[in-house]
Write a protein that holds these residues in place. Structure first.
Motif, PDB file in Angstrom:
ATOM      1  N   UNK A 154       6.135   2.186  -4.785  1.00 22.62           N
ATOM      2  CA  UNK A 154       5.659   3.216  -3.856  1.00 22.62           C
ATOM      3  C   UNK A 154       4.909   4.310  -4.595  1.00 22.62           C
ATOM      4  N   UNK A 155       3.797   4.727  -4.002  1.00 21.04           N
ATOM      5  CA  UNK A 155       3.180   6.010  -4.320  1.00 21.04           C
ATOM      6  C   UNK A 155       2.530   6.524  -3.043  1.00 21.04           C
ATOM      7  N   UNK A 156       1.946   7.712  -3.101  1.00 24.29           N
ATOM      8  CA  UNK A 156       1.472   8.368  -1.882  1.00 24.29           C
ATOM      9  C   UNK A 156       0.499   7.512  -1.078  1.00 24.29           C
ATOM     10  N   UNK A 157      -0.416   6.830  -1.757  1.00 25.74           N
ATOM     11  CA  UNK A 157      -1.412   6.034  -1.045  1.00 25.74           C
ATOM     12  C   UNK A 157      -0.759   4.869  -0.306  1.00 25.74           C
ATOM     13  N   UNK A 158       0.248   4.255  -0.917  1.00 23.16           N
ATOM     14  CA  UNK A 158       0.973   3.169  -0.253  1.00 23.16           C
ATOM     15  C   UNK A 158       1.674   3.693   0.994  1.00 23.16           C
ATOM     16  N   UNK A 159       2.278   4.875   0.883  1.00 27.05           N
ATOM     17  CA  UNK A 159       2.929   5.472   2.044  1.00 27.05           C
ATOM     18  C   UNK A 159       1.947   5.782   3.157  1.00 27.05           C
ATOM     19  N   UNK A 160       0.777   6.272   2.787  1.00 24.10           N
ATOM     20  CA  UNK A 160      -0.258   6.572   3.781  1.00 24.10           C
ATOM     21  C   UNK A 160      -0.692   5.307   4.505  1.00 24.10           C
ATOM     22  N   UNK A 161      -0.895   4.228   3.752  1.00 25.37           N
ATOM     23  CA  UNK A 161      -1.313   2.966   4.365  1.00 25.37           C
ATOM     24  C   UNK A 161      -0.225   2.422   5.279  1.00 25.37           C
ATOM     25  N   UNK A 162       1.029   2.533   4.856  1.00 18.84           N
ATOM     26  CA  UNK A 162       2.131   2.068   5.698  1.00 18.84           C
ATOM     27  C   UNK A 162       2.099   2.757   7.058  1.00 18.84           C
ATOM     28  N   UNK A 303       4.130   6.281 -10.025  1.00 22.15           N
ATOM     29  CA  UNK A 303       4.596   5.265  -9.082  1.00 22.15           C
ATOM     30  C   UNK A 303       6.094   5.014  -9.241  1.00 22.15           C
ATOM     31  N   UNK A 304       6.750   4.815  -8.101  1.00 28.00           N
ATOM     32  CA  UNK A 304       8.196   4.582  -8.054  1.00 28.00           C
ATOM     33  C   UNK A 304       8.461   3.108  -7.748  1.00 28.00           C
ATOM     34  N   UNK A 313       6.293   1.649 -12.542  1.00 24.27           N
ATOM     35  CA  UNK A 313       5.504   0.413 -12.513  1.00 24.27           C
ATOM     36  C   UNK A 313       5.354  -0.217 -13.888  1.00 24.27           C
ATOM     37  N   UNK A 314       6.105   0.240 -14.874  1.00 22.30           N
ATOM     38  CA  UNK A 314       5.927  -0.262 -16.237  1.00 22.30           C
ATOM     39  C   UNK A 314       6.312  -1.732 -16.373  1.00 22.30           C
ATOM     40  N   UNK A 315       7.137  -2.251 -15.471  1.00 24.63           N
ATOM     41  CA  UNK A 315       7.485  -3.673 -15.522  1.00 24.63           C
ATOM     42  C   UNK A 315       6.255  -4.554 -15.320  1.00 24.63           C
ATOM     43  N   UNK A 316       5.212  -4.013 -14.686  1.00 17.79           N
ATOM     44  CA  UNK A 316       3.990  -4.779 -14.410  1.00 17.79           C
ATOM     45  C   UNK A 316       2.759  -4.207 -15.105  1.00 17.79           C
ATOM     46  N   UNK A 317       2.801  -2.925 -15.446  1.00 17.57           N
ATOM     47  CA  UNK A 317       1.627  -2.272 -16.039  1.00 17.57           C
ATOM     48  C   UNK A 317       1.976  -1.559 -17.342  1.00 17.57           C
TER      49      UNK A 317
END
Length: 349
Positions: A154-162, A303-304, A313-317
């Protein structure tokens, strides 16, 4: 009376072949993926977890159905799990459809249980949310009102899109670096500078969830053994508007084997919880209706997720190789071919 949302992540991936690319395959899917491995792992987990856990939840839902306080449960089920269930154990779909009305809810997610929410361009993310919603409607007759991104990313943009996609709530992790002194047992929302029409940000109670998900069978834990009676007393002592418990479904019988008592714990939990007059179970769509008490501001570079101790997001980035792979993947994604069993190699142009 703080309601409890008891939610489970249910997912099985399509597994890559271990013998390399099958150059002789007629279909793109068969070139890269192994149905033999899919079947082996799905049936194994079904025997240990899906059947016994679902049977117990269904029995408890029927037992308390129609009473003043019902037992309710929520499932976040990936499209790939549904596809494999239909192929290898369709009776699991039937079991999920036998829950009485108002005792089960389904949570939206990305179609491929993917990382598309991390792409800079969000068209793919939106499309996957829409496709998954249609699949849930088709198989369970329910339109998800709450969503979770893969691994609670989750980050702000993901929340906005949701919110823009019509979800009135989105789950994520109550990361202390953002939450601070505040409790995860409330809804939050996006800051005004992100959107004027935010939705409810619903936070997983990490400690209480992980007491079951990770520590249940840990003999070194000072609370071992964990009983449903003890756990329910902890829930009863909680303050806040609600308690969100969100865990991997394979916790029950797979991550913790049957011999640990985890399935007995699951069966006893509804009755022990409902012995407390101040507790009840809720569908996630009901939790989403609780008024936010503040904002949850997670900008893109903060990102959370629920992954690891870092909850980011360090597990992927988290290193140059992963960043390079993500960059390459997002470069080809607009023209990539959907890999299904109906995708012939002739389409790979």
């Amino acid at each position: 009376m703080p309601p409890i949302s008891l939610s489970f992540e249910v997912h099985q991936p399509h597994r890559l072949r271990t013998d390399g690319v099958n150059e002789d395959a007629d279909q793109l899917y068969d070139r890269y993926f192994s149905d033999e491995m899919n079947e082996h792992f799905f049936k194994d987990v079904a025997e240990n977890c899906y059947f016994p856990a679902t049977e117990k939840l269904l029995r408890e839902a029927k037992k308390f159905h129609g009473k003043n306080r019902e037992f309710k449960v929520n499932f976040s089920i990936s499209s790939s799990w549904i596809e494999q269930a239909k192929q290898y154990h369709p009776e699991l779909i039937d079991m999920l459809n036998r829950f009485p009305d108002s005792t089960v809810d389904f949570i939206g997610q990305t179609h491929y249980h993917s990382l598309s929410g991390l792409f800079n361009e969000k068209t793919e993310f939106r499309q996957q949310l829409s496709t998954h919603r249609e699949i849930i409607e088709e198989n369970f007759g329910v339109t998800p009102q709450v969503m979770t991104n893969t691994e609670l990313i989750y980050h702000n943009e993901i929340g906005k899109i949701a919110a823009e996609e019509g979800f009135k709530g989105i789950f994520t992790e109550g990361a202390p670096r953002i939450l601070g002194w505040r409790s995860p047992n409330h809804n939050y929302t996006q800051p005004d500078f992100v959107t004027d029409n935010g939705n409810s940000i619903m936070l997983r109670n990490r400690k209480l969830t992980d007491d079951v998900g990770y520590r249940f069978s840990a003999e070194w834990w000072d609370e071992y053994p964990l009983t449903a009676e003890k756990y329910s007393s902890w829930l009863s002592a909680c303050k806040g508007d609600h308690i969100n418990l969100f865990m991997d479904y394979e916790t029950f019988g797979e991550h913790h084997w049957e011999g640990t008592g985890i399935l007995w714990f699951l069966e006893a939990l509804p009755q022990e919880v409902l012995k407390h007059d101040n507790l009840e179970f809720s569908e996630v769509r009901e939790i989403a209706d609780h008024d936010p008490v503040g904002t949850f501001d997670a900008f893109e570079y903060n990102t959370v997720s629920w992954a690891d101790q870092e909850m980011d997001a360090s597990a992927w980035l988290g290193n140059p190789i992963r960043l390079m792979m993500m960059d390459q993947y997002t470069t080809i994604s607009p023209t990539s071919i959907t890999l299904t069993k109906d995708s012939p190699l002739s389409q790979n142009t």
